[in-house]
Every structure is written in C-alpha cells, then in structure tokens.
Write a protein that holds these residues in place. Structure first.
Motif, PDB file in Angstrom:
ATOM      1  N   GLY A 175      41.121 -10.665 -14.410  1.00 43.99           N
ATOM      2  CA  GLY A 175      41.723 -10.092 -15.611  1.00 43.99           C
ATOM      3  C   GLY A 175      42.204  -8.674 -15.394  1.00 43.99           C
ATOM      4  O   GLY A 175      43.204  -8.242 -15.979  1.00 43.99           O
ATOM      5  N   ASN A 176      41.518  -7.940 -14.521  1.00 50.62           N
ATOM      6  CA  ASN A 176      41.910  -6.567 -14.213  1.00 50.62           C
ATOM      7  C   ASN A 176      43.184  -6.512 -13.379  1.00 50.62           C
ATOM      8  O   ASN A 176      44.023  -5.629 -13.563  1.00 50.62           O
ATOM      9  CB  ASN A 176      40.764  -5.860 -13.484  1.00 50.62           C
ATOM     10  CG  ASN A 176      41.041  -4.400 -13.251  1.00 50.62           C
ATOM     11  OD1 ASN A 176      41.639  -3.733 -14.088  1.00 50.62           O
ATOM     12  ND2 ASN A 176      40.617  -3.903 -12.113  1.00 50.62           N
ATOM     13  N   ILE A 177      43.366  -7.475 -12.481  1.00 52.82           N
ATOM     14  CA  ILE A 177      44.527  -7.451 -11.586  1.00 52.82           C
ATOM     15  C   ILE A 177      45.739  -8.167 -12.191  1.00 52.82           C
ATOM     16  O   ILE A 177      46.874  -7.925 -11.780  1.00 52.82           O
ATOM     17  CB  ILE A 177      44.173  -8.041 -10.205  1.00 52.82           C
ATOM     18  CG1 ILE A 177      45.213  -7.609  -9.184  1.00 52.82           C
ATOM     19  CG2 ILE A 177      44.060  -9.544 -10.256  1.00 52.82           C
ATOM     20  CD1 ILE A 177      44.839  -7.924  -7.770  1.00 52.82           C
ATOM     21  N   ARG A 178      45.529  -9.029 -13.186  1.00 55.59           N
ATOM     22  CA  ARG A 178      46.631  -9.805 -13.781  1.00 55.59           C
ATOM     23  C   ARG A 178      47.811  -8.934 -14.237  1.00 55.59           C
ATOM     24  O   ARG A 178      48.961  -9.247 -13.904  1.00 55.59           O
ATOM     25  CB  ARG A 178      46.115 -10.672 -14.927  1.00 55.59           C
ATOM     26  CG  ARG A 178      47.192 -11.540 -15.547  1.00 55.59           C
ATOM     27  CD  ARG A 178      46.682 -12.426 -16.682  1.00 55.59           C
ATOM     28  NE  ARG A 178      45.833 -11.692 -17.588  1.00 55.59           N
ATOM     29  CZ  ARG A 178      44.563 -12.021 -17.871  1.00 55.59           C
ATOM     30  NH1 ARG A 178      44.025 -13.095 -17.346  1.00 55.59           N
ATOM     31  NH2 ARG A 178      43.844 -11.296 -18.700  1.00 55.59           N
ATOM     32  N   PRO A 179      47.595  -7.828 -14.973  1.00 56.56           N
ATOM     33  CA  PRO A 179      48.747  -7.004 -15.376  1.00 56.56           C
ATOM     34  C   PRO A 179      49.516  -6.432 -14.185  1.00 56.56           C
ATOM     35  O   PRO A 179      50.738  -6.310 -14.232  1.00 56.56           O
ATOM     36  CB  PRO A 179      48.139  -5.878 -16.208  1.00 56.56           C
ATOM     37  CG  PRO A 179      46.780  -6.339 -16.575  1.00 56.56           C
ATOM     38  CD  PRO A 179      46.351  -7.326 -15.545  1.00 56.56           C
ATOM     39  N   HIS A 180      48.806  -6.125 -13.110  1.00 59.47           N
ATOM     40  CA  HIS A 180      49.466  -5.584 -11.916  1.00 59.47           C
ATOM     41  C   HIS A 180      50.313  -6.650 -11.231  1.00 59.47           C
ATOM     42  O   HIS A 180      51.403  -6.361 -10.737  1.00 59.47           O
ATOM     43  CB  HIS A 180      48.433  -5.000 -10.953  1.00 59.47           C
ATOM     44  CG  HIS A 180      47.608  -3.917 -11.560  1.00 59.47           C
ATOM     45  ND1 HIS A 180      48.113  -2.664 -11.836  1.00 59.47           N
ATOM     46  CD2 HIS A 180      46.320  -3.908 -11.973  1.00 59.47           C
ATOM     47  CE1 HIS A 180      47.171  -1.918 -12.378  1.00 59.47           C
ATOM     48  NE2 HIS A 180      46.069  -2.653 -12.481  1.00 59.47           N
ATOM     49  N   VAL A 181      49.805  -7.871 -11.189  1.00 58.43           N
ATOM     50  CA  VAL A 181      50.555  -8.977 -10.586  1.00 58.43           C
ATOM     51  C   VAL A 181      51.818  -9.250 -11.397  1.00 58.43           C
ATOM     52  O   VAL A 181      52.918  -9.358 -10.841  1.00 58.43           O
ATOM     53  CB  VAL A 181      49.678 -10.255 -10.491  1.00 58.43           C
ATOM     54  CG1 VAL A 181      50.513 -11.468 -10.103  1.00 58.43           C
ATOM     55  CG2 VAL A 181      48.536 -10.042  -9.515  1.00 58.43           C
ATOM     56  N   VAL A 182      51.688  -9.332 -12.707  1.00 61.77           N
ATOM     57  CA  VAL A 182      52.845  -9.604 -13.562  1.00 61.77           C
ATOM     58  C   VAL A 182      53.857  -8.464 -13.449  1.00 61.77           C
ATOM     59  O   VAL A 182      55.067  -8.699 -13.353  1.00 61.77           O
ATOM     60  CB  VAL A 182      52.397  -9.836 -15.021  1.00 61.77           C
ATOM     61  CG1 VAL A 182      53.593  -9.977 -15.946  1.00 61.77           C
ATOM     62  CG2 VAL A 182      51.504 -11.072 -15.108  1.00 61.77           C
ATOM     63  N   SER A 183      53.389  -7.233 -13.418  1.00 62.53           N
ATOM     64  CA  SER A 183      54.278  -6.088 -13.260  1.00 62.53           C
ATOM     65  C   SER A 183      55.021  -6.151 -11.924  1.00 62.53           C
ATOM     66  O   SER A 183      56.223  -5.907 -11.862  1.00 62.53           O
ATOM     67  CB  SER A 183      53.483  -4.791 -13.368  1.00 62.53           C
ATOM     68  OG  SER A 183      54.308  -3.681 -13.179  1.00 62.53           O
ATOM     69  N   LEU A 184      54.311  -6.497 -10.856  1.00 61.10           N
ATOM     70  CA  LEU A 184      54.932  -6.638  -9.538  1.00 61.10           C
ATOM     71  C   LEU A 184      56.016  -7.711  -9.562  1.00 61.10           C
ATOM     72  O   LEU A 184      57.099  -7.523  -8.997  1.00 61.10           O
ATOM     73  CB  LEU A 184      53.878  -6.980  -8.488  1.00 61.10           C
ATOM     74  CG  LEU A 184      54.403  -7.356  -7.111  1.00 61.10           C
ATOM     75  CD1 LEU A 184      55.006  -6.142  -6.420  1.00 61.10           C
ATOM     76  CD2 LEU A 184      53.303  -7.976  -6.277  1.00 61.10           C
ATOM     77  N   LEU A 185      55.747  -8.815 -10.232  1.00 62.98           N
ATOM     78  CA  LEU A 185      56.731  -9.897 -10.307  1.00 62.98           C
ATOM     79  C   LEU A 185      57.992  -9.446 -11.028  1.00 62.98           C
ATOM     80  O   LEU A 185      59.098  -9.713 -10.571  1.00 62.98           O
ATOM     81  CB  LEU A 185      56.118 -11.121 -10.994  1.00 62.98           C
ATOM     82  CG  LEU A 185      54.974 -11.791 -10.253  1.00 62.98           C
ATOM     83  CD1 LEU A 185      54.356 -12.881 -11.109  1.00 62.98           C
ATOM     84  CD2 LEU A 185      55.420 -12.339  -8.912  1.00 62.98           C
ATOM     85  N   PHE A 186      57.832  -8.747 -12.130  1.00 58.09           N
ATOM     86  CA  PHE A 186      59.008  -8.250 -12.858  1.00 58.09           C
ATOM     87  C   PHE A 186      59.765  -7.204 -12.047  1.00 58.09           C
ATOM     88  O   PHE A 186      60.991  -7.238 -11.977  1.00 58.09           O
ATOM     89  CB  PHE A 186      58.607  -7.688 -14.230  1.00 58.09           C
ATOM     90  CG  PHE A 186      58.518  -8.736 -15.306  1.00 58.09           C
ATOM     91  CD1 PHE A 186      59.662  -9.252 -15.884  1.00 58.09           C
ATOM     92  CD2 PHE A 186      57.289  -9.195 -15.742  1.00 58.09           C
ATOM     93  CE1 PHE A 186      59.587 -10.211 -16.878  1.00 58.09           C
ATOM     94  CE2 PHE A 186      57.202 -10.149 -16.738  1.00 58.09           C
ATOM     95  CZ  PHE A 186      58.348 -10.667 -17.306  1.00 58.09           C
TER      96      PHE A 186
END
Length: 139
Positions: free
Chosen positions: A64-75
């Motif tokens: 849950g902590n890394i999910r926003p970073h992964v989504v941000s990286l994808l965008f």
C-alpha cells in the motif's frame, strides 16, 4: 555476479506460472532501456497476477505504501523517452484501469469478477503533472 549481468544476455525473459506472467525485453534495446522496460513490464505482471494484493493493500502496508509511487511512475512514463518505455507503461496502465471495469484482465472464464479501482484522488494526483506538461508543450 553483478545484478545487471542478467541484461547482458541476448534478450531477457522472465516467466512465472504462479501469476501467469511473462516479461520479454528485446536484445536490441540499450541496457538502461532494458532495465526500465523490464521494470514496467514486471509491474504489469504483478498487477495482473496479484490484483487483490496490489489494489486492496492498506496504506500502511509495504504494498500500500509503494502503490502510489508505482502508479505515478506509470503515468510519468507515458510522456518519457524511449517509445518502448511509453508502450510498456501504457499497457500496464491499461491493464490496471481495465481491472476497475471488468474485474479481470486475464480474460480467463470464471477467474473472478471482483472489481479493483485505483482511488480517484491517486489518479488525479498522478495525472496532473502529465496534463501540465502537455499544456506547456502546446504553448
């Protein structure tokens, strides 16, 4: 053995039956691009293979902590170079968003109908810099 030595082969293939994933990075890509594309494709395989764990993890957990970073990286990768990274990011985001509509992007019958959605606030936060970049680019 150096950790990047896996990319010195002719091509990179990672297969795992537990999540029905396969990551293939062509040999003609430069080393840095191979690493970037393989990372994006690995995120895709993990999201497709373990949607419950990725989407439903609490904010205080490791996932849950890394999910926003992964989504941000994808965008962010949608507006980056090289085109291979853009394509890998686009397919990963497509799968993540498709899970929110159909509940299953693998296409297997009877494999589940649970819907997973990225939080609206997370999508807005991640897409805002891309929209600003596009606005600046068109001026």
């Amino acid at each position: 053995s150096h950790s990047s030595s896996v990319f010195l082969r002719n091509s990179f293939v990672l297969e795992d039956g537990s999540f029905e994933g396969r990551v293939v990075v062509p040999k003609e890509l430069p080393l840095g691009v191979q690493l970037r594309v393989s990372t994006l494709l690995l995120f895709r395989a993990l999201i497709r293979g373990f949607p419950d764990e990725f989407f439903d993890a609490g904010a205080q957990t490791q996932i849950g902590n890394i999910r926003p970073h992964v989504v941000s990286l994808l965008f962010r990768s949608l507006i980056s170079e090289p085109v291979e990274a853009v394509a890998a990011s686009s397919s990963t985001l497509h799968d993540a968003l498709l899970l929110g509509v159909s509940g299953d992007c693998r296409g297997a019958e009877g494999s589940g109908t649970k819907s997973h959605r990225l939080p609206k606030e997370l999508i807005q936060t991640c897409i805002r810099p891309i929209l600003l970049h596009l606005r600046d680019h068109t001026k």
